[in-house]
Scaffold this active site. Structure first.
Site, short mmCIF file in Angstrom:
data_model
loop_
_atom_site.label_atom_id
_atom_site.label_comp_id
_atom_site.label_asym_id
_atom_site.label_seq_id
_atom_site.Cartn_x
_atom_site.Cartn_y
_atom_site.Cartn_z
NE ARG A 1 -3.59 0.40 2.47
CZ ARG A 1 -4.79 0.63 1.93
NH1 ARG A 1 -5.40 -0.34 1.28
NH2 ARG A 1 -5.37 1.81 2.03
CB THR B 1 4.53 1.33 -2.67
OG1 THR B 1 3.52 0.50 -3.24
CG2 THR B 1 4.87 0.83 -1.28
N GLY B 2 2.98 3.90 -4.55
CA GLY B 2 3.01 4.45 -5.90
C GLY B 2 3.23 3.36 -6.95
CG LEU B 3 4.89 -0.04 -6.45
CD1 LEU B 3 5.29 -1.23 -5.59
CD2 LEU B 3 5.85 0.12 -7.62
N GLY C 1 -1.68 0.05 -6.96
CA GLY C 1 -2.43 -1.05 -6.36
C GLY C 1 -3.92 -0.97 -6.62
CB SER C 2 -6.39 1.82 -6.45
OG SER C 2 -6.20 2.11 -5.10
CB ALA D 1 -3.41 -3.75 -9.82
CG ASP E 1 -0.37 4.65 -12.87
OD1 ASP E 1 0.53 5.19 -13.54
OD2 ASP E 1 -0.66 4.98 -11.72
#
Length: 352
Positions: free
Chosen positions: A115, A117-119, A121-122, A124, A167
């Site tokens: 959570r 981490t700027g990756l 997650g939402s 995805a 993203d």
């Protein structure tokens, strides 16, 4: 009742050009195989959105547990994401006269994307849900690949999540994608121009993130407002950030990794000048500085929370990077790159 469908969408790393995707810029991003979200759709009598046992907690051991939980995770789990994409998907199909069979389902999800981490997650979770819906209703061939990132973003906008398309494009396409969001394309097509690149062009990269990313910039950014107001510094800096992706594409195609390292560092410097340290957050800046202390190039993967690093001097430098990160209390992993995820049916819907 029919067969259950399970779909996966990966985290993503913005390699160059972010955050210019929100400003008619260009970016290069890729799918990160280290982390993913999975959504499961099972045909059922009623339509059910199943809460996740840890991400959607409504039962706590004590008030202390509840408050602690809210402070670390916020109020939001994934249930609202699943609901929002169902709404956006339904509206898109209705507006475009795509008939949906009268059937119900139960949706559930799981994710291992860290959570804050700027990756991504939402998105995805939303992307994996959209894939389940396309397959459940068997309409994959009717929803163009280029439109899908817009639907994912639309679901997040429903919830007040402010983000760009980059993203979602990376998650829909998979692999390594060069994206051009120029105003001309966006106005004319409603989406950017997205080009898949060979993932073999990427050198070994490293992901750095903090276990508890509490300090991911608490100060609200004024960059968007200044850009809209025509601030020359912001506009010219954002154009420069977009140009990094263009130059990065050339550098990757030529496997000019010295140039790639310079571009990554420049990307971070430009972001820092525009946004300021208060917005970036001291922990995020520290991750970049730890990487740079061993001569690695580094920048944010997204809006902060994690950093992507490149060691131009090879494995020995990577060892130094791992030691420096461990000492600073950061987690470091070698990046796993996911190949493109589009199937033949998807590719048929891609505009020439």
């Amino acid at each position: 009742m029919g067969v259950a469908i399970e779909r996966r969408a990966y985290a993503r790393i913005g390699l160059l050009g972010n955050p210019s995707d929100v400003y008619f810029g260009r970016t290069i991003s890729f799918s990160l195989g280290n982390f993913w979200a999975t959504v499961r759709l099972e045909p059922s009598e009623h339509l059910v959105i199943r809460p996740h046992p840890t991400h959607d907690l409504v039962s706590f051991t004590s008030i202390h547990h509840l408050v602690n939980r809210l402070q670390s995770e916020g109020y939001y789990g994934g249930v609202r994401l699943l609901m929002a994409i169902c709404k956006v998907f339904y509206k898109y199909c209705t507006d475009n006269k795509i008939e949906l069979k009268e059937r119900n389902f139960t949706l559930s999800y799981d994710t291992n994307i860290p959570r804050q981490t700027g990756l991504s997650g939402s998105s995805a979770i939303v992307c994996a849900t959209l894939n389940c819906l396309l397959d459940f209703y068997q309409i994959r061939h009717l929803v163009k690949v280029e439109i899908r990132p817009e639907l994912i973003l639309g679901a997040e906008k429903e919830l007040g999540i402010v983000a760009g398309l980059q993203d979602r494009v990376a998650q829909v396409y998979g692999g390594l994608v060069y994206m051009d969001f120029s105003k001309e394309y966006m106005d004319k097509l409603g989406h950017g121009m997205y080009t898949l690149m060979d993932i073999g062009l990427l050198p070994p990269l490293y992901l750095i993130y903090a276990e508890n990313p509490s300090d991911s910039g608490k100060v609200h950014s004024t960059v968007r407002q200044r850009w809209l107001e025509g601030d020359e510094f912001i506009i010219s800096s954002m154009e420069e950030v977009a140009k990094l992706a263009l130059e990065g594409r050339k550098a990757l195609l030529e496997k000019n990794y010295t140039e790639l390292a310079d571009l990554m560092n420049r990307n971070f410097e430009l972001r820092r000048k525009m946004f300021g340290d208060g917005v970036l957050g001291s922990l995020n800046i520290q991750m970049v500085e730890v990487a740079r202390s061993v001569g690695a190039a580094s920048k944010f993967t997204g809006s902060g929370g994690a950093v992507v690093a490149f060691c131009p001097d090879g494995p020995d430098q990577a060892k130094l990077l791992e030691e420096a990160c461990k000492k600073a209390g950061f987690i470091v992993q070698q990046v796993i790159i996911v190949p493109p995820v589009l199937n033949d049916e998807d590719l048929k819907t891609v505009s020439g």
